[in-house]
Scaffold this motif. Structure first.
Motif, PDB file in Angstrom:
ATOM      1  N   SER A 151      36.039   8.778 -20.436  1.00 58.99           N
ATOM      2  CA  SER A 151      37.246   9.522 -20.774  1.00 58.99           C
ATOM      3  C   SER A 151      38.505   8.767 -20.351  1.00 58.99           C
ATOM      4  CB  SER A 151      37.220  10.908 -20.138  1.00 58.99           C
ATOM      5  OG  SER A 151      37.085  10.792 -18.752  1.00 58.99           O
ATOM      6  N   TRP A 183      54.109  16.112 -25.233  1.00 60.61           N
ATOM      7  CA  TRP A 183      52.809  16.753 -25.431  1.00 60.61           C
ATOM      8  C   TRP A 183      52.937  18.139 -26.079  1.00 60.61           C
ATOM      9  CZ3 TRP A 183      47.959  15.519 -25.824  1.00 60.61           C
ATOM     10  CH2 TRP A 183      46.985  16.507 -25.712  1.00 60.61           C
ATOM     11  N   GLY A 199      46.239  19.062 -18.198  1.00 56.83           N
ATOM     12  CA  GLY A 199      47.390  18.536 -18.938  1.00 56.83           C
ATOM     13  C   GLY A 199      48.694  18.844 -18.223  1.00 56.83           C
ATOM     14  N   VAL A 206      48.178  26.248 -19.492  1.00 54.10           N
ATOM     15  CA  VAL A 206      47.234  27.377 -19.370  1.00 54.10           C
ATOM     16  C   VAL A 206      47.399  28.063 -18.006  1.00 54.10           C
ATOM     17  CG1 VAL A 206      44.787  28.011 -19.250  1.00 54.10           C
ATOM     18  CG2 VAL A 206      45.570  26.450 -21.045  1.00 54.10           C
ATOM     19  N   LEU A 236      44.056  19.552 -12.283  1.00 54.96           N
ATOM     20  CA  LEU A 236      43.430  18.257 -12.025  1.00 54.96           C
ATOM     21  C   LEU A 236      43.366  17.491 -13.337  1.00 54.96           C
ATOM     22  CD1 LEU A 236      40.799  17.100  -9.733  1.00 54.96           C
ATOM     23  CD2 LEU A 236      40.067  17.007 -12.096  1.00 54.96           C
ATOM     24  N   ASP A 237      43.987  16.343 -13.408  1.00 55.79           N
ATOM     25  CA  ASP A 237      44.017  15.581 -14.663  1.00 55.79           C
ATOM     26  C   ASP A 237      43.946  14.087 -14.341  1.00 55.79           C
ATOM     27  OD1 ASP A 237      45.032  16.604 -17.723  1.00 55.79           O
ATOM     28  OD2 ASP A 237      45.121  14.449 -17.334  1.00 55.79           O
ATOM     29  N   LEU A 238      43.412  13.349 -15.305  1.00 55.23           N
ATOM     30  CA  LEU A 238      43.335  11.890 -15.158  1.00 55.23           C
ATOM     31  C   LEU A 238      44.671  11.227 -15.448  1.00 55.23           C
ATOM     32  CD1 LEU A 238      40.154  10.396 -16.909  1.00 55.23           C
ATOM     33  CD2 LEU A 238      40.870  10.122 -14.541  1.00 55.23           C
ATOM     34  N   GLN A 268      50.779  13.262 -17.771  1.00 51.31           N
ATOM     35  CA  GLN A 268      50.611  14.712 -17.939  1.00 51.31           C
ATOM     36  C   GLN A 268      51.009  15.432 -16.649  1.00 51.31           C
ATOM     37  OE1 GLN A 268      50.442  15.183 -21.096  1.00 51.31           O
ATOM     38  NE2 GLN A 268      48.429  16.066 -21.502  1.00 51.31           N
ATOM     39  N   LEU A 322      37.406  15.141 -14.111  1.00 53.60           N
ATOM     40  CA  LEU A 322      36.549  16.326 -14.064  1.00 53.60           C
ATOM     41  C   LEU A 322      35.089  15.913 -13.921  1.00 53.60           C
ATOM     42  CD1 LEU A 322      34.977  16.974 -17.073  1.00 53.60           C
ATOM     43  CD2 LEU A 322      37.353  17.210 -17.743  1.00 53.60           C
ATOM     44  N   SER A 347      39.643  22.073 -24.062  1.00 51.80           N
ATOM     45  CA  SER A 347      39.747  20.896 -24.913  1.00 51.80           C
ATOM     46  C   SER A 347      39.673  19.576 -24.139  1.00 51.80           C
ATOM     47  CB  SER A 347      41.048  20.959 -25.726  1.00 51.80           C
ATOM     48  OG  SER A 347      40.956  20.104 -26.842  1.00 51.80           O
ATOM     49  N   THR A 348      38.646  19.437 -23.317  1.00 50.66           N
ATOM     50  CA  THR A 348      38.505  18.205 -22.530  1.00 50.66           C
ATOM     51  C   THR A 348      37.137  17.545 -22.662  1.00 50.66           C
ATOM     52  OG1 THR A 348      37.768  19.488 -20.626  1.00 50.66           O
ATOM     53  CG2 THR A 348      40.107  18.962 -20.725  1.00 50.66           C
ATOM     54  N   LEU A 394      34.689  12.823 -22.938  1.00 50.02           N
ATOM     55  CA  LEU A 394      33.619  12.140 -22.212  1.00 50.02           C
ATOM     56  C   LEU A 394      32.658  11.395 -23.125  1.00 50.02           C
ATOM     57  CD1 LEU A 394      33.607  12.434 -19.077  1.00 50.02           C
ATOM     58  CD2 LEU A 394      34.718  14.376 -20.112  1.00 50.02           C
ATOM     59  N   ARG A 425      49.043   9.930 -32.736  1.00 50.30           N
ATOM     60  CA  ARG A 425      48.337  10.033 -31.454  1.00 50.30           C
ATOM     61  C   ARG A 425      47.423   8.830 -31.203  1.00 50.30           C
ATOM     62  NH1 ARG A 425      44.982  15.463 -29.674  1.00 50.30           N
ATOM     63  NH2 ARG A 425      44.213  14.723 -27.653  1.00 50.30           N
TER      64      ARG A 425
HETATM   65  C1  LIG Z   1      43.657  17.876 -25.257  1.00 49.20           C
HETATM   66  S1  LIG Z   1      44.375  17.786 -23.691  1.00 49.20           S
HETATM   67  C2  LIG Z   1      44.326  19.499 -23.175  1.00 49.20           C
HETATM   68  C3  LIG Z   1      45.245  19.810 -22.023  1.00 49.20           C
HETATM   69  C4  LIG Z   1      45.066  21.226 -21.455  1.00 49.20           C
HETATM   70  N1  LIG Z   1      43.700  21.449 -21.023  1.00 49.20           N
HETATM   71  C5  LIG Z   1      45.460  22.271 -22.469  1.00 49.20           C
HETATM   72  O1  LIG Z   1      44.586  22.854 -23.095  1.00 49.20           O
HETATM   73  O2  LIG Z   1      46.674  22.483 -22.652  1.00 49.20           O
HETATM   74  C6  LIG Z   1      43.145  17.054 -22.700  1.00 49.20           C
HETATM   75  C7  LIG Z   1      43.583  16.738 -21.281  1.00 49.20           C
HETATM   76  O3  LIG Z   1      42.427  16.351 -20.548  1.00 49.20           O
HETATM   77  C8  LIG Z   1      42.747  15.243 -19.748  1.00 49.20           C
HETATM   78  N2  LIG Z   1      41.467  14.561 -19.486  1.00 49.20           N
HETATM   79  C9  LIG Z   1      40.664  13.939 -20.363  1.00 49.20           C
HETATM   80  N3  LIG Z   1      39.546  13.516 -19.753  1.00 49.20           N
HETATM   81  C10 LIG Z   1      39.656  13.894 -18.463  1.00 49.20           C
HETATM   82  C11 LIG Z   1      38.818  13.743 -17.322  1.00 49.20           C
HETATM   83  N4  LIG Z   1      37.659  13.110 -17.367  1.00 49.20           N
HETATM   84  N5  LIG Z   1      39.227  14.276 -16.149  1.00 49.20           N
HETATM   85  C12 LIG Z   1      40.427  14.907 -16.048  1.00 49.20           C
HETATM   86  N6  LIG Z   1      41.264  15.059 -17.092  1.00 49.20           N
HETATM   87  C13 LIG Z   1      40.879  14.559 -18.281  1.00 49.20           C
HETATM   88  C14 LIG Z   1      43.759  14.466 -20.552  1.00 49.20           C
HETATM   89  O4  LIG Z   1      44.524  13.626 -19.736  1.00 49.20           O
HETATM   90  C15 LIG Z   1      44.572  15.606 -21.166  1.00 49.20           C
HETATM   91  O5  LIG Z   1      45.623  15.990 -20.326  1.00 49.20           O
END
Ligand SMILES: C[S@@+](CC[C@H](N)C(=O)[O-])C[C@H]1O[C@@H](n2cnc3c(N)ncnc32)[C@H](O)[C@@H]1O
Length: 275
Positions: A16, A31, A70, A74, A93-95, A99, A115, A136-137, A141, A228
Motif C-alpha cells: 500500500s 482531497w 485520510g 469520518v 492513523l494513515d500512511l 493526508q 493499518l 475505502s482502504t 494492500l 489521480r
Molecule cells: C481512499 S482514501 C479514504 C480516506 C478515508 N478513509 C475516508 O474514507 O475519507 C484511503 C486512505 O487510506 C490511506 N492508506 C492506504 N493504505 C494505507 C495503509 N496501509 N495504512 C494506513 N493508511 C493507508 C491513504 O493514505 C488514504 O488516506
C-alpha cells in the motif's frame, strides 16, 4: 537498527505504501473535492457513521481508531453526530503525511503508520477499550495483502471489540475481475475482492459478522482517475477499447462516455466483532 530504519523497512514491505505515494498529488488540501466530493460528503458518509454510532453507543469505547482515516472526515462526522465525544480518544492513523497534515479537526489525534503494521500499544494505553473503523482502504494492500492486513488488525484487537469497515467489493466475480482489469490498466496494484471472498477473509481471521449493508456507490470518471493516477485521455480511450473485449455492463460497473469512461465502485459496510 534504529527506529527510523525499522519504520522504513516496514513501509517497504507494505504494497500500500507504493499506492499511497503514487497518488500523493491527490492527497492533502485537494482531497475533499476528489471524485465529486465522495470522501467529504456527510450524506455519503451517513450510513457508515450510523453504524459506528450504534456500536459506540453500546460498547462505549475509550479509543476510536480510523485506519487510513485520510483527512479525518469520518471521525469528524462521528464526533459531530454523537454530540459530546466526552473522553473518547479519536485517532486517525494513515500512511500519508499529506493526508494527516490536512486534518483540521482539533478533536482528532494523528498517528502515522500502516493499518497492516500498527501496534495497539503505540496508539493508546492497550488496556483501554478500542474500536477500529476503516473506509475505502483495504484495496490499497493489493491482491495478496488484504488478508494479511485483516489478520494484522484482528491481532491488535481484544475479544468483543468492533471493527467497522466500508469496503468496495462486488457480488459478481465478473464485476470484480473487470474492475481489477481496469485498475491494472490504469497502472495501479489496487485490488477489489468479491463480497464472498471478503466475508471469507473476515470470518477466517477471527471476526463474527454482525451485519453487511450496501453503502453509496462511488462514480469515478476517467478524467478524475486520470488526474489521480496520472494518465491521459488517450490512455482512457485505450482502456475503453480493451474493455470492449470484455463482457461488462449488466451491473453498470463500467460504461463508455464521450470523454472516456465511468467506473462504479459498489461499497458495503461490514460490522465485525472480534470473537
Ligand atoms: C481512499 S482514501 C479514504 C480516506 C478515508 N478513509 C475516508 O474514507 O475519507 C484511503 C486512505 O487510506 C490511506 N492508506 C492506504 N493504505 C494505507 C495503509 N496501509 N495504512 C494506513 N493508511 C493507508 C491513504 O493514505 C488514504 O488516506
Amino acid at each position: 537498527m534504529d527506529a527510523e530504519k525499522t519504520e522504513k523497512k516496514a513501509f517497504a514491505r507494505d504494497a500500500s505504501a507504493v499506492e499511497v505515494s503514487r497518488e500523493s498529488q491527490s492527497h492533502g488540501a485537494g482531497w475533499a473535492s476528489l471524485h465529486g466530493g465522495y470522501f467529504s460528503s456527510a450524506e455519503v458518509a451517513a450510513p457508515f457513521v450510523d453504524k459506528i454510532l450504534d456500536a459506540a453507543c453500546g460498547a462505549e469505547p475509550d479509543v476510536v481508531v480510523d485506519l487510513g482515516g485520510g483527512t479525518g472526515f469520518v471521525l469528524s462526522r462521528f464526533a459531530d453526530t454523537i454530540g459530546d465525544v466526552g473522553g473518547i480518544d479519536l485517532v486517525d492513523l494513515d500512511l500519508a503525511e499529506e493526508q494527516l497534515e490536512a486534518v483540521a479537526d482539533p478533536r482528532i489525534r494523528r498517528a502515522r503508520g500502516s493499518l497492516a503494521g500498527f501496534s495497539r500499544a503505540d496508539i493508546a494505553d492497550p488496556e483501554q477499550l478500542f474500536m477500529f473503523i476503516t473506509r475505502s482502504t483495504l484495496h490499497y494492500l493489493g491482491m495478496g495483502g488484504a488478508r494479511n492486513a485483516i489478520s494484522h488488525v484482528v491481532s491488535q484487537m481484544r475479544s468483543g471489540e468492533f471493527f467497522i469497515q466500508q469496503t468496495a467489493c462486488f457480488d459478481e466475480p465478473e464485476d470484480a475481475l473487470a474492475m481489477n482489469m481496469v485498475y491494472q490498466m490504469m497502472g495501479t496494484g489496487k485490488w477489489y475482492p468479491t463480497t464472498r471472498a471478503l466475508v471469507g477473509m473476515l470470518l477466517e481471521s477471527g471476526f463474527s459478522l454482525e451485519s453487511v449493508d450496501d453503502a453509496p456507490v462511488l462514480e469515478l470518471t476517467s478524467a478524475s482517475l486520470g488526474k489521480r493516477y496520472g494518465f491521459s485521455e488517450a490512455h482512457a480511450r485505450a482502456i475503453v477499447e480493451s474493455m470492449r473485449e470484455f463482457d461488462v455492463g449488466v451491473n453498470g460497473i463500467f460504461e463508455e462516455t464521450e470523454e472516456g469512461f465511468v467506473a462504479r465502485l459498489f461499497y458495503k459496510i461490514f460490522v465485525c466483532r472480534k470473537i
